[in-house]
Scaffold this active site. Structure first.
Site, PDB file in Angstrom:
ATOM      1  N   HIS A  74       0.817  -1.216   0.000  1.00 41.76           N
ATOM      2  CA  HIS A  74       0.000   0.000   0.000  1.00 41.76           C
ATOM      3  C   HIS A  74       0.850   1.265   0.000  1.00 41.76           C
ATOM      4  CE1 HIS A  74       0.264  -0.266   4.553  1.00 41.76           C
ATOM      5  NE2 HIS A  74       0.349   1.044   4.413  1.00 41.76           N
ATOM      6  N   ASP A 119      -0.154  -7.702   1.485  1.00 39.79           N
ATOM      7  CA  ASP A 119       0.314  -6.309   1.512  1.00 39.79           C
ATOM      8  C   ASP A 119       1.838  -6.271   1.657  1.00 39.79           C
ATOM      9  OD1 ASP A 119       0.429  -3.579   1.636  1.00 39.79           O
ATOM     10  OD2 ASP A 119      -0.594  -3.386   3.563  1.00 39.79           O
ATOM     11  N   GLY A 210       2.403   6.115   9.055  1.00 39.97           N
ATOM     12  CA  GLY A 210       3.785   6.507   8.790  1.00 39.97           C
ATOM     13  C   GLY A 210       4.764   5.410   9.130  1.00 39.97           C
ATOM     14  N   SER A 212       3.926   2.384   8.346  1.00 38.66           N
ATOM     15  CA  SER A 212       3.625   1.424   7.291  1.00 38.66           C
ATOM     16  C   SER A 212       4.860   1.039   6.493  1.00 38.66           C
ATOM     17  CB  SER A 212       2.590   2.016   6.325  1.00 38.66           C
ATOM     18  OG  SER A 212       1.329   2.107   6.922  1.00 38.66           O
ATOM     19  N   GLY A 213       4.982  -0.248   6.196  1.00 41.32           N
ATOM     20  CA  GLY A 213       6.087  -0.746   5.398  1.00 41.32           C
ATOM     21  C   GLY A 213       7.349  -1.028   6.175  1.00 41.32           C
TER      22      GLY A 213
END
Length: 257
Positions: A74, A119, A210, A212-213
C-alpha cells in the site's frame, strides 16, 4: 462503529492519507512510536525512509541488499518511481544519511485480494547503496516467528492519531499474538490470515500511520512488514505481512528482476 482493522486501513491504504508534509515534523515528539523511545544511532542500520518529492516521509522499509528495499504494497500502489527517494543511514528525517533514486516498484499480484491481504512490496534502487556502520542490509526470515515472542518495531510513524511525525527514529519492543487471538481481538477475523503476524502489548503501545512498510525484527531478521492496526495503539492488535509466508515471493522477485 467500524471494526478496528478497518479504521486504520481506511487511512493507510489510501496513499495520500499516510503522506506527511515536511512541515509536520516535530522535534519535541521523541518519546514514542507510540509508547516507545528514540532509537540509538546506528541501532537499526537496515531501516529506510521511503519519501515522495513533495510530501517527504511516507513509509518505512528494510534494506535487504545494496539494491532492494522491502516495504508494504500500500506504500507503492499509485506511486511513480521517478518521484520517490529512499533515505538510508540516518535516524533523523532532517539531516544526515544518503538519498537514492528508485528504479522500479513491485508489489504482490494479489494485493488487497481479499481486502488487507498480500500487503507486501519491493523497491529496486537505481544504484547500489554504500554500506557503512550506519547502513547495513538485514536478512528476511523464512521461519515463522513464535507466539509470544519479543519483537522490535522501528519507524517514524505518527505519535498519535492525526499527530505529527517525530524527527528521530523511534523503537519499541512488542509481543506476537497467535492468529486465533489476533482474529478474536481485532473484531474482524476475515482481515487476518496466515499471511499476517500480529502484535499487542497494551493500550498506548504500537504502530501508527507513517510506520507502514517498516520492519518488525526478531533475532536479527525481518519477520514482519507493518500493514494495519487501529489508529493508534488503542489496545487492538497491529497487523504485519508475515515475511516467512512471502519469503518465496520476495526471493523470486529479486532474482528475476
Amino acid at each position: 462503529m467500524l471494526s478496528g482493522l478497518t479504521l486504520l486501513l481506511s487511512i493507510c491504504l489510501v496513499a495520500s492519507a499516510s503522506k506527511v508534509p515536511r512541515l509536520m515534523l516535530d522535534d519535541n515528539y521523541v518519546n514514542r512510536v507510540v509508547g516507545g523511545e528514540e532509537a540509538a544511532e546506528g541501532s537499526a542500520p537496515y531501516q529506510v525512509s521511503l519519501q515522495e518529492s513533495f510530501w517527504g516521509h511516507n513509509c518505512g522499509g528494510s534494506l535487504l541488499s545494496d539494491r532492494w528495499v522491502l516495504t508494504a504494497a500500500h506504500c507503492l500502489v499509485g506511486s511513480n518511481p521517478a518521484e520517490l527517494e529512499v533515505l538510508v543511514g540516518t535516524n533523523s528525517l532532517k539531516e544526515g544519511g544518503q538519498r537514492y533514486k528508485v528504479d522500479k516498484l513491485f508489489y504482490h499480484s494479489r494485493y488487497n485480494k481479499p481486502q488487507f491481504h498480500n500487503d507486501v512490496g519491493l523497491v529496486k534502487l537505481n544504484s547500489s547503496v554504500e554500506f557503512s556502520d550506519k547502513v547495513q542490509s538485514v536478512e528476511y526470515s523464512e521461519h515463522e516467528v513464535p507466539v509470544n515472542a519479543t519483537v522490535r518495531l522501528t519507524g517514524w510513524g505518527r505519535t498519535s492519531t492525526g499527530g505529527p511525525v517525530p524527527t528521530m527514529l523511534q523503537t519499541i519492543n512488542l509481543k506476537t499474538l497467535s492468529n486465533a487471538d489476533c482474529k478474536q481481538q481485532s473484531g474482524n477475523p476475515a482481515n487476518v490470515d496466515v499471511g499476517h503476524v500480529c502484535t499487542l502489548t497494551k493500550n498506548g503501545e504500537g504502530a501508527c500511520n507513517g510506520d507502514s512498510g517498516g520492519p518488525l525484527v526478531y533475532e536479527g531478521k525481518v519477520v514482519g512488514v507493518v500493514n494495519f492496526g487501529v489508529p493508534c495503539a488503542r489496545g487492538f492488535p497491529d497487523g504485519f505481512a508475515r515475511v516467512s509466508y512471502y519469503h518465496d515471493w520476495v526471493r523470486t522477485t529479486m532474482a528475476n528482476n
